[in-house]
Design a protein around this motif. Structure first.
Motif, PDB file in Angstrom:
ATOM      1  N   TYR A  27       0.753  -1.532   0.365  1.00  0.00           N
ATOM      2  CA  TYR A  27       0.070  -0.296  -0.040  1.00  0.00           C
ATOM      3  C   TYR A  27       0.778   1.137   0.050  1.00  0.00           C
ATOM      4  CZ  TYR A  27      -3.545  -3.249   1.756  1.00  0.00           C
ATOM      5  OH  TYR A  27      -4.550  -4.818   1.704  1.00  0.00           O
ATOM      6  N   THR A  28       0.371   2.166  -0.351  1.00  0.00           N
ATOM      7  CA  THR A  28       1.055   3.441  -0.547  1.00  0.00           C
ATOM      8  C   THR A  28      -0.051   4.720   0.205  1.00  0.00           C
ATOM      9  OG1 THR A  28       2.896   4.994  -1.412  1.00  0.00           O
ATOM     10  CG2 THR A  28       0.743   4.425  -2.839  1.00  0.00           C
ATOM     11  N   THR A  29       1.017   5.706   0.056  1.00  0.00           N
ATOM     12  CA  THR A  29      -0.257   7.109   1.485  1.00  0.00           C
ATOM     13  C   THR A  29       0.161   7.968  -0.501  1.00  0.00           C
ATOM     14  OG1 THR A  29       1.886   7.863   2.169  1.00  0.00           O
ATOM     15  CG2 THR A  29       0.118   6.488   2.735  1.00  0.00           C
ATOM     16  N   ALA A  30      -0.830   8.800   0.001  1.00  0.00           N
ATOM     17  CA  ALA A  30      -1.106  10.045  -1.192  1.00  0.00           C
ATOM     18  C   ALA A  30      -1.490  11.121  -0.801  1.00  0.00           C
ATOM     19  CB  ALA A  30      -1.449  10.246  -2.203  1.00  0.00           C
ATOM     20  N   SER A  31      -0.858  12.592  -0.357  1.00  0.00           N
ATOM     21  CA  SER A  31      -1.593  13.129   0.657  1.00  0.00           C
ATOM     22  C   SER A  31      -2.567  14.539  -0.390  1.00  0.00           C
ATOM     23  CB  SER A  31      -0.072  14.167   1.212  1.00  0.00           C
ATOM     24  OG  SER A  31       0.455  13.363   2.322  1.00  0.00           O
ATOM     25  N   THR A  32      -2.839  15.154   0.082  1.00  0.00           N
ATOM     26  CA  THR A  32      -3.806  16.003  -1.145  1.00  0.00           C
ATOM     27  C   THR A  32      -3.571  17.726  -0.643  1.00  0.00           C
ATOM     28  OG1 THR A  32      -6.034  15.517   0.876  1.00  0.00           O
ATOM     29  CG2 THR A  32      -6.410  14.640  -1.480  1.00  0.00           C
ATOM     30  N   ASN A  33      -4.089  17.473   0.785  1.00  0.00           N
ATOM     31  CA  ASN A  33      -3.974  19.299   1.896  1.00  0.00           C
ATOM     32  C   ASN A  33      -4.109  19.115   2.784  1.00  0.00           C
ATOM     33  OD1 ASN A  33      -6.794  19.866   0.863  1.00  0.00           O
ATOM     34  ND2 ASN A  33      -7.080  21.282   0.404  1.00  0.00           N
ATOM     35  N   ASN A  34      -4.140  20.276   3.590  1.00  0.00           N
ATOM     36  CA  ASN A  34      -4.166  20.322   4.672  1.00  0.00           C
ATOM     37  C   ASN A  34      -4.587  18.503   5.838  1.00  0.00           C
ATOM     38  OD1 ASN A  34      -4.603  22.851   4.518  1.00  0.00           O
ATOM     39  ND2 ASN A  34      -7.087  22.778   4.064  1.00  0.00           N
ATOM     40  N   ASN A  35      -2.842  18.437   5.920  1.00  0.00           N
ATOM     41  CA  ASN A  35      -2.733  17.178   6.175  1.00  0.00           C
ATOM     42  C   ASN A  35      -3.928  15.981   6.336  1.00  0.00           C
ATOM     43  OD1 ASN A  35      -0.248  18.057   7.849  1.00  0.00           O
ATOM     44  ND2 ASN A  35      -2.107  19.757   9.365  1.00  0.00           N
ATOM     45  N   GLN A  67      -2.247  14.450  18.342  1.00  0.00           N
ATOM     46  CA  GLN A  67      -2.249  14.171  16.795  1.00  0.00           C
ATOM     47  C   GLN A  67      -2.065  13.041  16.718  1.00  0.00           C
ATOM     48  OE1 GLN A  67       2.170  15.929  18.180  1.00  0.00           O
ATOM     49  NE2 GLN A  67       2.929  15.501  16.121  1.00  0.00           N
ATOM     50  N   ASN A  68      -1.835  12.443  15.491  1.00  0.00           N
ATOM     51  CA  ASN A  68      -0.894  11.146  15.774  1.00  0.00           C
ATOM     52  C   ASN A  68      -2.651  10.347  15.269  1.00  0.00           C
ATOM     53  OD1 ASN A  68       1.566  11.833  14.466  1.00  0.00           O
ATOM     54  ND2 ASN A  68       1.954  11.128  16.233  1.00  0.00           N
ATOM     55  N   ILE A  69      -3.954  11.067  15.292  1.00  0.00           N
ATOM     56  CA  ILE A  69      -4.926  10.487  15.343  1.00  0.00           C
ATOM     57  C   ILE A  69      -6.287  10.950  14.160  1.00  0.00           C
ATOM     58  CG2 ILE A  69      -7.172  10.080  17.018  1.00  0.00           C
ATOM     59  CD1 ILE A  69      -5.313   9.889  19.040  1.00  0.00           C
ATOM     60  N   PHE A  70      -6.394  10.225  13.615  1.00  0.00           N
ATOM     61  CA  PHE A  70      -7.141  10.649  12.191  1.00  0.00           C
ATOM     62  C   PHE A  70      -8.704  10.512  12.072  1.00  0.00           C
ATOM     63  CE2 PHE A  70      -2.889  11.155  11.610  1.00  0.00           C
ATOM     64  CZ  PHE A  70      -3.032  12.144  10.414  1.00  0.00           C
ATOM     65  N   SER A 108     -15.036   0.824   1.106  1.00  0.00           N
ATOM     66  CA  SER A 108     -15.952  -0.640   1.266  1.00  0.00           C
ATOM     67  C   SER A 108     -16.637  -0.925  -0.185  1.00  0.00           C
ATOM     68  CB  SER A 108     -16.548  -1.032   2.454  1.00  0.00           C
ATOM     69  OG  SER A 108     -17.143  -2.304   2.651  1.00  0.00           O
ATOM     70  N   GLN A 109     -16.891  -2.061  -0.783  1.00  0.00           N
ATOM     71  CA  GLN A 109     -17.780  -2.152  -1.497  1.00  0.00           C
ATOM     72  C   GLN A 109     -19.402  -2.487  -0.693  1.00  0.00           C
ATOM     73  OE1 GLN A 109     -16.432  -6.189  -3.560  1.00  0.00           O
ATOM     74  NE2 GLN A 109     -14.610  -4.825  -5.006  1.00  0.00           N
ATOM     75  N   ASN A 110     -19.499  -2.773   0.188  1.00  0.00           N
ATOM     76  CA  ASN A 110     -20.525  -2.787   1.178  1.00  0.00           C
ATOM     77  C   ASN A 110     -20.801  -1.733   1.483  1.00  0.00           C
ATOM     78  OD1 ASN A 110     -19.865  -5.805   0.557  1.00  0.00           O
ATOM     79  ND2 ASN A 110     -18.984  -5.570   2.705  1.00  0.00           N
ATOM     80  N   GLY A 111     -20.451  -0.546   1.154  1.00  0.00           N
ATOM     81  CA  GLY A 111     -20.709   0.759   1.685  1.00  0.00           C
ATOM     82  C   GLY A 111     -19.593   1.685   2.683  1.00  0.00           C
ATOM     83  N   ASN A 112     -19.060   2.624   2.590  1.00  0.00           N
ATOM     84  CA  ASN A 112     -18.191   3.605   3.720  1.00  0.00           C
ATOM     85  C   ASN A 112     -18.561   3.575   4.412  1.00  0.00           C
ATOM     86  OD1 ASN A 112     -16.883   3.431   0.422  1.00  0.00           O
ATOM     87  ND2 ASN A 112     -17.263   5.695   0.430  1.00  0.00           N
ATOM     88  N   TYR A 113     -17.912   3.157   5.694  1.00  0.00           N
ATOM     89  CA  TYR A 113     -18.330   4.331   6.554  1.00  0.00           C
ATOM     90  C   TYR A 113     -16.840   5.570   7.236  1.00  0.00           C
ATOM     91  CZ  TYR A 113     -15.651  -0.138   8.036  1.00  0.00           C
ATOM     92  OH  TYR A 113     -14.229  -1.277   7.901  1.00  0.00           O
ATOM     93  N   GLN A 114     -17.533   5.145   9.077  1.00  0.00           N
ATOM     94  CA  GLN A 114     -16.958   6.291   9.436  1.00  0.00           C
ATOM     95  C   GLN A 114     -16.292   5.534  10.544  1.00  0.00           C
ATOM     96  OE1 GLN A 114     -16.089   9.643   8.278  1.00  0.00           O
ATOM     97  NE2 GLN A 114     -18.055   8.788   6.401  1.00  0.00           N
ATOM     98  N   THR A 115     -14.293   6.107  10.733  1.00  0.00           N
ATOM     99  CA  THR A 115     -13.689   5.114  11.710  1.00  0.00           C
ATOM    100  C   THR A 115     -12.380   5.865  12.366  1.00  0.00           C
ATOM    101  OG1 THR A 115     -12.490   2.937  12.263  1.00  0.00           O
ATOM    102  CG2 THR A 115     -12.248   3.556  10.374  1.00  0.00           C
ATOM    103  N   ILE A 116     -11.418   5.847  13.103  1.00  0.00           N
ATOM    104  CA  ILE A 116     -10.819   6.725  14.066  1.00  0.00           C
ATOM    105  C   ILE A 116      -9.455   5.432  13.506  1.00  0.00           C
ATOM    106  CG2 ILE A 116     -11.708   7.068  15.640  1.00  0.00           C
ATOM    107  CD1 ILE A 116     -10.465   4.992  17.699  1.00  0.00           C
ATOM    108  N   GLY A 117      -8.008   6.075  12.918  1.00  0.00           N
ATOM    109  CA  GLY A 117      -7.277   5.702  12.662  1.00  0.00           C
ATOM    110  C   GLY A 117      -5.677   6.297  13.497  1.00  0.00           C
ATOM    111  N   TYR A 118      -4.833   5.285  13.804  1.00  0.00           N
ATOM    112  CA  TYR A 118      -3.457   6.213  14.169  1.00  0.00           C
ATOM    113  C   TYR A 118      -2.269   5.842  12.942  1.00  0.00           C
ATOM    114  CZ  TYR A 118      -6.660   4.566  17.709  1.00  0.00           C
ATOM    115  OH  TYR A 118      -7.693   4.233  18.569  1.00  0.00           O
ATOM    116  N   LEU A 119      -1.134   6.983  13.291  1.00  0.00           N
ATOM    117  CA  LEU A 119      -0.497   6.745  12.366  1.00  0.00           C
ATOM    118  C   LEU A 119       0.968   7.414  13.617  1.00  0.00           C
ATOM    119  CD1 LEU A 119       0.640   7.517   9.354  1.00  0.00           C
ATOM    120  CD2 LEU A 119       0.370  10.193   9.656  1.00  0.00           C
TER     121      LEU A 119
END
Length: 253
Positions: free
Chosen positions: A180-188, A210-213, A219-230
């Motif tokens: 997998y790779t990442t690509a930035s858009t704007n404003n972090n 900081q570092n929480i997103f 998803s093919q079954n429908g998009n949903y909201q969650t949290i992530g860490y970096l």
């Protein structure tokens, strides 16, 4: 406040809808039309040809461009319905937006008795009414401290930035034997992309800490909201495994 801004960004991005098919750059054309499942009469090819002549970009349902993956509302979906009556081949070409609302409908008919020639002639009459593609950049707005400001980067420009950075990006993450790779858009804000099929699997928006997103899982079954860490070497996403259950997946350099 950042939580509110992230939500508003998503709402603004997904609600940008054009009012006419000519306002769209992309047209999703299904492989089969449900009214012509048994016999296509070359309508799929005929529709694609007519759209390309008017400078639309055709999207295959199994191969979605990156910018449409990020914002599905950049594309309209085409459909052909059989409206034939006695002694006359008729059809209706319908275009719908990302919320399945009809934005444009065009009808054509033919007295040609041969079905293939008749439907093709009817399709030509219908598509002659469709305007030439004239898509413009769509502005994204956000609200901060009750003040509305216009973001100068439009969705199309943001996507261009994503595409360019995807090529240049050397941050490769691995999980379950896949890259997998990442690509930035704007404003972090950034996206996580499956390198095997170039599909966006998640969008990250900064949270208050900081570092929480805030993360939108694609998803093919429908998009949903969650949290992530970096952190320095890992991206961690909490995926939904049930109505009230979650599990974490780690993507590591």
């Amino acid at each position: 406040m950042k939580t509110i801004l992230s939500s508003l960004f998503l709402i603004a991005l997904s609600s940008l809808q054009a009012q006419n098919v000519a306002d769209y750059k992309y047209v999703i054309v299904p492989q089969l039309f449900k009214y012509f499942v048994k016999e296509d009469y070359q309508l799929n090819t005929g529709l694609k040809t007519a759209l390309r002549k008017k400078e639309y970009e055709i999207v295959n349902e199994n191969s979605i461009p990156l910018d449409v993956q990020i914002n599905p509302c950049l594309a309209t979906k085409a459909n052909i319905e059989n409206t034939s009556v006695a002694f006359k081949n008729k059809l209706k070409v319908t275009f719908t937006d990302c919320n399945n609302n009809v934005i444009s409908t065009y009808e054509g008919s033919s007295k040609e008795k041969d079905f293939t020639k008749g439907y093709q002639e009817a399709l030509t009459f219908a598509m002659n009414q469709v305007g030439k593609q004239n898509a413009k950049d769509l502005p994204v707005t956000k609200t901060e401290n009750t003040t509305t400001t216009t973001v100068k980067e439009t969705t199309n420009k943001v996507v261009t930035q994503v595409s360019k950075k995807t090529v240049e990006n050397k941050n490769v993450y691995k999980s379950n034997g896949k890259n997998y790779t990442t690509a930035s858009t704007n404003n972090n804000v950034f996206v996580l992309i499956d390198q095997e099929n170039s599909q966006v699997i998640a969008q990250f928006y900064p949270a208050a800490q900081q570092n929480i997103f805030h993360v939108t899982v694609i998803s093919q079954n429908g998009n949903y909201q969650t949290i992530g860490y970096l952190n320095e070497n890992n991206i961690i996403i909490e995926y939904k495994t049930g109505d009230k259950s979650w599990s974490t997946t780690t993507y590591s350099k």
